[in-house]
Write a protein that holds these residues in place. Structure first.
Motif, PDB file in Angstrom:
ATOM      1  N   LYS A   1       0.183  -1.336   0.380  1.00 48.81           N
ATOM      2  CA  LYS A   1       0.122  -0.449   0.230  1.00 48.81           C
ATOM      3  C   LYS A   1       0.749   1.449   0.172  1.00 48.81           C
ATOM      4  O   LYS A   1       0.411   2.200  -0.776  1.00 48.81           O
ATOM      5  CB  LYS A   1      -0.919   0.076   1.682  1.00 48.81           C
ATOM      6  N   ILE A   2       2.282   1.138   0.442  1.00 51.52           N
ATOM      7  CA  ILE A   2       2.738   2.750   0.692  1.00 51.52           C
ATOM      8  C   ILE A   2       3.959   1.626   0.050  1.00 51.52           C
ATOM      9  O   ILE A   2       4.613   3.904  -0.452  1.00 51.52           O
ATOM     10  CB  ILE A   2       3.699   2.550   2.632  1.00 51.52           C
ATOM     11  N   ILE A   3       4.498   1.688  -1.509  1.00 54.71           N
ATOM     12  CA  ILE A   3       5.264   1.824  -2.268  1.00 54.71           C
ATOM     13  C   ILE A   3       5.027   2.082  -3.138  1.00 54.71           C
ATOM     14  O   ILE A   3       5.457   3.409  -3.518  1.00 54.71           O
ATOM     15  CB  ILE A   3       5.285   0.434  -2.837  1.00 54.71           C
ATOM     16  N   GLN A   4       3.283   3.097  -3.360  1.00 52.41           N
ATOM     17  CA  GLN A   4       2.595   3.976  -4.212  1.00 52.41           C
ATOM     18  C   GLN A   4       3.743   5.181  -3.640  1.00 52.41           C
ATOM     19  O   GLN A   4       4.003   6.487  -4.913  1.00 52.41           O
ATOM     20  CB  GLN A   4       1.251   3.691  -4.561  1.00 52.41           C
ATOM     21  N   SER A   5       3.315   5.548  -2.453  1.00 51.36           N
ATOM     22  CA  SER A   5       3.760   7.045  -1.868  1.00 51.36           C
ATOM     23  C   SER A   5       5.701   7.512  -2.347  1.00 51.36           C
ATOM     24  O   SER A   5       5.571   8.359  -2.531  1.00 51.36           O
ATOM     25  CB  SER A   5       3.307   7.108  -0.410  1.00 51.36           C
ATOM     26  N   PHE A   6       5.887   6.576  -2.262  1.00 50.27           N
ATOM     27  CA  PHE A   6       7.214   6.642  -1.943  1.00 50.27           C
ATOM     28  C   PHE A   6       7.867   6.694  -3.646  1.00 50.27           C
ATOM     29  O   PHE A   6       8.222   7.490  -4.277  1.00 50.27           O
ATOM     30  CB  PHE A   6       8.409   4.765  -1.727  1.00 50.27           C
ATOM     31  N   LEU A   7       6.986   6.375  -5.064  1.00 46.31           N
ATOM     32  CA  LEU A   7       6.981   5.951  -6.544  1.00 46.31           C
ATOM     33  C   LEU A   7       6.686   7.169  -6.646  1.00 46.31           C
ATOM     34  O   LEU A   7       7.533   8.151  -7.174  1.00 46.31           O
ATOM     35  CB  LEU A   7       6.482   5.306  -6.894  1.00 46.31           C
ATOM     36  N   TRP A   8       6.109   7.799  -5.470  1.00 40.30           N
ATOM     37  CA  TRP A   8       5.679   9.571  -6.505  1.00 40.30           C
ATOM     38  C   TRP A   8       6.116  11.084  -5.521  1.00 40.30           C
ATOM     39  O   TRP A   8       6.694  11.615  -6.112  1.00 40.30           O
ATOM     40  CB  TRP A   8       3.804  10.080  -4.941  1.00 40.30           C
ATOM     41  N   TYR A   9       7.239  10.237  -4.417  1.00 39.71           N
ATOM     42  CA  TYR A   9       7.573  11.349  -3.767  1.00 39.71           C
ATOM     43  C   TYR A   9       9.427  11.190  -4.294  1.00 39.71           C
ATOM     44  O   TYR A   9       9.642  12.522  -4.407  1.00 39.71           O
ATOM     45  CB  TYR A   9       7.563  11.062  -2.390  1.00 39.71           C
ATOM     46  N   LEU A  10       9.694  10.538  -4.149  1.00 37.99           N
ATOM     47  CA  LEU A  10      10.712  10.260  -4.797  1.00 37.99           C
ATOM     48  C   LEU A  10      11.141   9.616  -6.180  1.00 37.99           C
ATOM     49  O   LEU A  10       9.834   9.270  -7.347  1.00 37.99           O
ATOM     50  CB  LEU A  10      11.785   8.775  -3.664  1.00 37.99           C
ATOM     51  N   ASN A  11      12.667   9.681  -6.555  1.00 40.54           N
ATOM     52  CA  ASN A  11      12.100   8.570  -8.320  1.00 40.54           C
ATOM     53  C   ASN A  11      12.284   7.003  -7.913  1.00 40.54           C
ATOM     54  O   ASN A  11      13.008   6.524  -7.466  1.00 40.54           O
ATOM     55  CB  ASN A  11      14.256   8.895  -8.673  1.00 40.54           C
ATOM     56  N   PRO A  12      11.808   7.493  -8.999  1.00 40.36           N
ATOM     57  CA  PRO A  12      11.318   5.649  -9.131  1.00 40.36           C
ATOM     58  C   PRO A  12      12.097   4.731  -9.098  1.00 40.36           C
ATOM     59  O   PRO A  12      12.121   3.448  -8.156  1.00 40.36           O
ATOM     60  CB  PRO A  12       9.595   5.174 -10.457  1.00 40.36           C
ATOM     61  N   ARG A  13      13.151   4.325  -9.542  1.00 43.80           N
ATOM     62  CA  ARG A  13      14.611   4.375  -9.731  1.00 43.80           C
ATOM     63  C   ARG A  13      15.269   4.168  -8.648  1.00 43.80           C
ATOM     64  O   ARG A  13      16.515   3.760  -7.964  1.00 43.80           O
ATOM     65  CB  ARG A  13      15.265   4.115 -10.971  1.00 43.80           C
ATOM     66  N   GLN A  14      14.622   4.344  -7.399  1.00 39.62           N
ATOM     67  CA  GLN A  14      15.265   4.214  -5.954  1.00 39.62           C
ATOM     68  C   GLN A  14      14.685   4.030  -5.408  1.00 39.62           C
ATOM     69  O   GLN A  14      14.592   3.706  -3.899  1.00 39.62           O
ATOM     70  CB  GLN A  14      16.010   5.868  -5.469  1.00 39.62           C
ATOM     71  N   VAL A  15      13.299   2.683  -5.531  1.00 43.10           N
ATOM     72  CA  VAL A  15      12.494   2.836  -4.647  1.00 43.10           C
ATOM     73  C   VAL A  15      12.238   0.968  -5.282  1.00 43.10           C
ATOM     74  O   VAL A  15      12.508   0.999  -6.644  1.00 43.10           O
ATOM     75  CB  VAL A  15      10.948   3.059  -4.486  1.00 43.10           C
TER      76      VAL A  15
END
Length: 890
Positions: A260-274
């Motif tokens: 559920k929270i992985i999508q929030s990190f993809l929004w705030y950061l560069n997707p290639r660091q998640v």
């Protein structure tokens, strides 16, 4: 604004018409929900997740949307990186209108790769936007409306800056300007650092073979990370101000919270660091980013996930090793508690988590080697066919234990492996632990543990002491926390015969537990402190259950040696001052603070936590406390709990419905765009002035909703005067009769229930209010079991519906008539969107079914109201998540 942007030639903001004859079905390429690291990765590729978002129209625009021609409501997908929502059949249209996601890397070309580059904004049209316009400072239109199709804002999916969608606020000059990457620029890895490499193309086979042989010889002298070609190269630009972050998420931890929270990190950061750990583990990412200066890691999962990442760092031997922070998603989370990250993720905004990781302190953590070999003195009769000769892990960070607790964990582990679908939440996991522990206690499977082990610590034989104690469990502990937050060595200051317990001192604490001390552990007790040591030699004479950091097994008779392995570098959450405290930073902190305390019910929190002002209005005043100006929340908690015991205290006479429950927690009302809960294990890290301004808010899960508020009128508390209230003298006699279903008006007694129903049918709000003031029962039903709310919905009376929701008991929301319909079923079938919104926000269940098995969403679909159905589906999904969060909090 669309025309203005089109003239600038920026196609990714203003989509042109689709090509005639474009396909309306599924796009040829499969939808990606993870980042593509292969050499065929598409530049600006979206990362799609299924969504139930309502009120947000397809991003391609209504005139270009192919889904509107389909007979049924088309499913929607949302890009986690740029947050656009598109019908699944319309995804192909995005390629035709040249709208790409924010680029996460740069292409290699003829330019010098060392050439300095900068990141450009990635502007996206928004029909809904939080916050205020960066140019004019005014807020964006935020209204609940199904018909709103206007683009209200343009925002950047990198830095999150937003402007009104008009030329006076957003000018063409801003399109090409460099992007700062926003508030978390220090932890964001810029896409300019990530370069896609081109595979060298050789035409001669001989040349290929020669180079391959030469490459193989060179590879044999290099580390594992340099021995093969990779499609992407990381070329960092070191800066002392940057702390680039890698996020590793275990989507299965803590009842699948990670997904559920992985999508929030993809929004705030560069997707290639998640990175999703279920897609191959952390090794590849760590090898790729090993040369990044000041790198930090965020491990999102349980203690096992953290141990996995630390072991991988050991294998790669990175110099210096990057410090690891923790977002606790597991069941126990003892290491996370030790490092101040709390006992479990609730609903803290991801933006706040990133700030904590950036500002956290770097500390050391001891890690211990485990070496097990078969005990040669054990005979054949001591062997167990179900036992193993190998430990599940050869290193531990938290603890190594044997006996009762390991046996319980082993049963849990085997049951989860057999039926994983039954262990999909942290709450259910803990309940299973409790049941297994009780049954194992009745069986007494570990009562003879002391007879079958020998323990030598730093050359001192503790076996006689252990045999006198007769423990059923022995724990070798590295950190203060154990078994979901308990402190088995005792609280600081309780163990005067030993050195203070630390996680970086090179010593283990050895503790024995009887069943009595194990039971007392959950209420603040501790075990028998045996010793502190640097090395342990443990010998078992038969197969005994053991566990290593929560990984259990049944170990055959063995000799086990424990010694210090190394120290890992970790990030400890720091206590910090808010950037916007109650008092100006340039003024001295006052000696005392006088602050109002208000509490919020779980019902109101779930319905209104996204709207600060409404939630503040729904809160119930509790009283006023006086605390030192530099108080943290632990100290403030003590003052609030004393507030109820001091009838003459400041503000203690303020109205209260119930005493505070033992499960209440603080709410942060200032440092994010919405309210969120603060883990009790983190209260010592937060100052009162950090989470509150003029008033401090607390969440009490056992407090009733708005109907329990003492300031709201009830049948026994008269309503304030209103324009349609009866004049004095129109009501005679008592206003609260012994039988509320009968009233005396103008000297006559009649059935109030029938009058209430007639008032609801006629949309006679004043009459309904008058009857309620006189003691009428708002829960009255007619002969078909229909409530007043059913009748108000059938006539479409919004005013009466709002009055009933505000004043009737909460049970009216889910009351059913003869056909099994709730009022929400009825409103959905009639397409009453605003009334549906009122009822849903009041807390009605969206999972209830009628006699045909239909939910309110399905009734809206049958009425062919696709937008209302999408809204109800979205709220149903949200309600399920909130229910699980509530179970977790309890």
């Amino acid at each position: 604004m669309w025309k203005a942007i089109t003239k600038s030639g920026l196609q990714h903001l203003a989509p042109p018409p689709p090509t005639p004859g474009a396909p309306c079905g599924e796009p040829e390429q499969p939808f990606r929900s993870t980042v593509d690291w292969s050499e065929s990765a598409a530049y600006g590729e979206h990362i799609w997740f299924e969504t139930n978002v309502s009120g947000d129209f397809c991003y391609v625009g209504e005139q270009y949307c192919v889904a509107r021609m389909l007979p049924k409501s088309a499913p929607r997908r949302k890009c986690a990186a740029c947050k656009i929502v598109v019908h699944t059949p319309c995804i192909a249209q995005l390629e035709k209108i040249n709208f790409r996601c924010k680029p996460s890397f740069r292409e290699s070309g003829s330019r010098n790769v060392r050439e300095p580059t900068f990141v450009r904004h990635h502007w996206v049209h928004r029909r809904r936007q939080d916050g205020k316009c960066r140019h004019c400072g005014k807020g964006f239109q935020q209204k609940f409306a199904f018909h709103s199709k206007e683009v209200v804002a343009i925002s950047c999916s990198w830095c999150k800056q937003a402007y009104h969608s008009k030329v006076s606020c957003f000018t063409l000059q801003q399109i090409e300007e460099p992007c700062s990457l926003g508030a978390h620029a220090a932890v964001v890895i810029p896409p300019t650092w990530i370069l896609r490499a081109r595979r060298p193309q050789n035409t001669l086979k001989a040349s290929k073979k020669k180079k391959r042989a030469s490459f193989k010889r060179r590879s044999s002298k290099k580390g594992p990370e340099e021995g093969r070609w990779r499609p992407f190269i990381i070329r960092p630009t070191p800066s002392p101000l940057m702390k680039p972050l890698l996020v590793f998420v275990n989507p299965k931890s803590g009842g699948n919270q990670g997904a559920k929270i992985i999508q929030s990190f993809l929004w705030y950061l560069n997707p290639r660091q998640v990175f999703d750990l279920s897609q191959g583990g952390p090794r590849e990412a760590l090898e790729m980013y090993r040369k990044v200066h000041n790198l930090r890691i965020l491990a999102c999962g349980g203690d096992g996930t953290v141990g996995w990442i630390l072991s991988t760092l050991d294998q790669l031997r990175l110099k210096p090793p990057p410090p690891v922070a923790i977002l606790p998603l597991g069941t126990g989370n003892d290491l996370a508690r030790t490092l101040n990250w709390g006992g479990g993720y609730t609903d803290e905004p991801v933006s706040k988590i990133l700030s904590h990781v950036e500002e956290g302190n770097v500390v050391q953590l001891d890690r211990w080697d485990l070496r097990a070999e078969p005990n040669p003195e054990a005979g054949p009769e001591d062997r167990d066919d179900g036992a193993t000769d190998r430990l599940p892990l050869d290193v531990f960070n938290n603890y190594f234990s044997l006996g009762f607790d390991a046996h319980v964990t082993l049963e849990f582990h085997e049951s989860r492996e057999a039926n994983p679908e039954k262990f999909n939440s942290r709450f259910r996991n803990k309940m299973f632990y409790a049941g297994t522990a009780f049954s194992d206690f009745l069986m007494g499977s570990s009562k003879d543990l002391a007879k079958h082990i020998r323990v030598v610590c730093d050359g001192v034989d503790l076996t006689p002491k252990i045999q006198d104690l007769k423990p059923q469990c022995i724990v070798f502990l590295n950190i203060p926390r154990y078994c979901a937050g308990t402190m088995p060595w005792g609280h600081p200051g309780e163990h005067h015969d030993f050195e203070p317990q630390r996680h970086d001192d090179g010593y283990l604490e050895v503790i024995g537990f009887t069943m009595t001390s194990l039971a007392a552990l959950q209420v603040g007790g501790h075990g028998e402190r045996l010793t502190q040591c640097r090395e342990v030699l443990l010998t078992t004479a038969k197969a005994i259950p053991v566990q290593v950091d929560g990984e259990p097994c049944k170990l055959s008779a063995s000799r086990i040696r424990i010694a210090l392995r190394n120290q890992a570098t970790m990030v400890q959450k720091a206590k910090r001052r808010s950037t916007a405290p109650l008092h100006n930073d340039q003024q001295p902190v006052p000696e005392q603070l006088r602050i109002q305390v208000s509490r919020v019910s779980m019902h109101d929190y779930e319905a209104l936590h996204y709207d600060k002002e409404q939630l503040k209005e729904a809160s119930v005043p509790l009283g006023t406390v006086v605390v030192p100006g530099d108080s943290d929340l632990e100290l403030c908690r003590a003052h609030i709990e004393r507030l109820q015991q001091e009838p003459d205290g400041a503000g203690a006479k303020s109205p209260m419905c119930h005493q505070l429950s033992s499960k209440w927690c603080f709410l942060d009302a200032t440092t994010a765009s919405r309210f969120y809960r603060i883990d009790r294990a983190q209260e010592h890290l937060n100052y009162v002035t950090e989470i509150a301004q003029d008033e401090i808010y607390i969440l009490d899960p056992e407090l009733l909703g708005a109907s329990a508020r003492p300031d709201l009128p009830t049948p026994t508390s008269p309503l304030p005067a209103s324009p349609c209230s009866p004049t004095p003298g129109s009501l005679q006699g008592d206003t609260a009769l012994p039988q509320a279903s009968h009233l005396r008006v103008d000297g006559q007694i009649f059935c109030a229930g029938e009058e209430l129903i007639e008032a609801a049918k006629r949309n006679d709000f004043c009459k309904l209010q008058e009857l309620h003031r006189a003691g009428g029962d708002l829960m009255h039903r007619d002969q078909h079991s229909r409530t007043l709310l059913h009748h108000a919905v059938s006539t479409g009376s919004k005013e009466v519906v709002r009055y009933l929701l505000d004043h009737a008991p909460p049970e009216i929301l889910d009351a059913v008539e003869e056909s099994g319909e709730t009022c929400l079923h009825q409103a959905a079938a009639l397409g009453q969107r605003t009334i549906c919104h009122y009822i849903v926000e009041a807390g009605a269940s969206l999972m209830k079914t009628d006699q045909q098995g239909d939910t309110p969403r399905q009734r809206a679909e049958k009425a062919q109201d696709t937008e209302l159905a999408a809204y109800l589906e979205n709220r149903q999904h949200y309600q399920m998540i909130q229910r699980e969060d509530q179970e977790t909090a309890v």
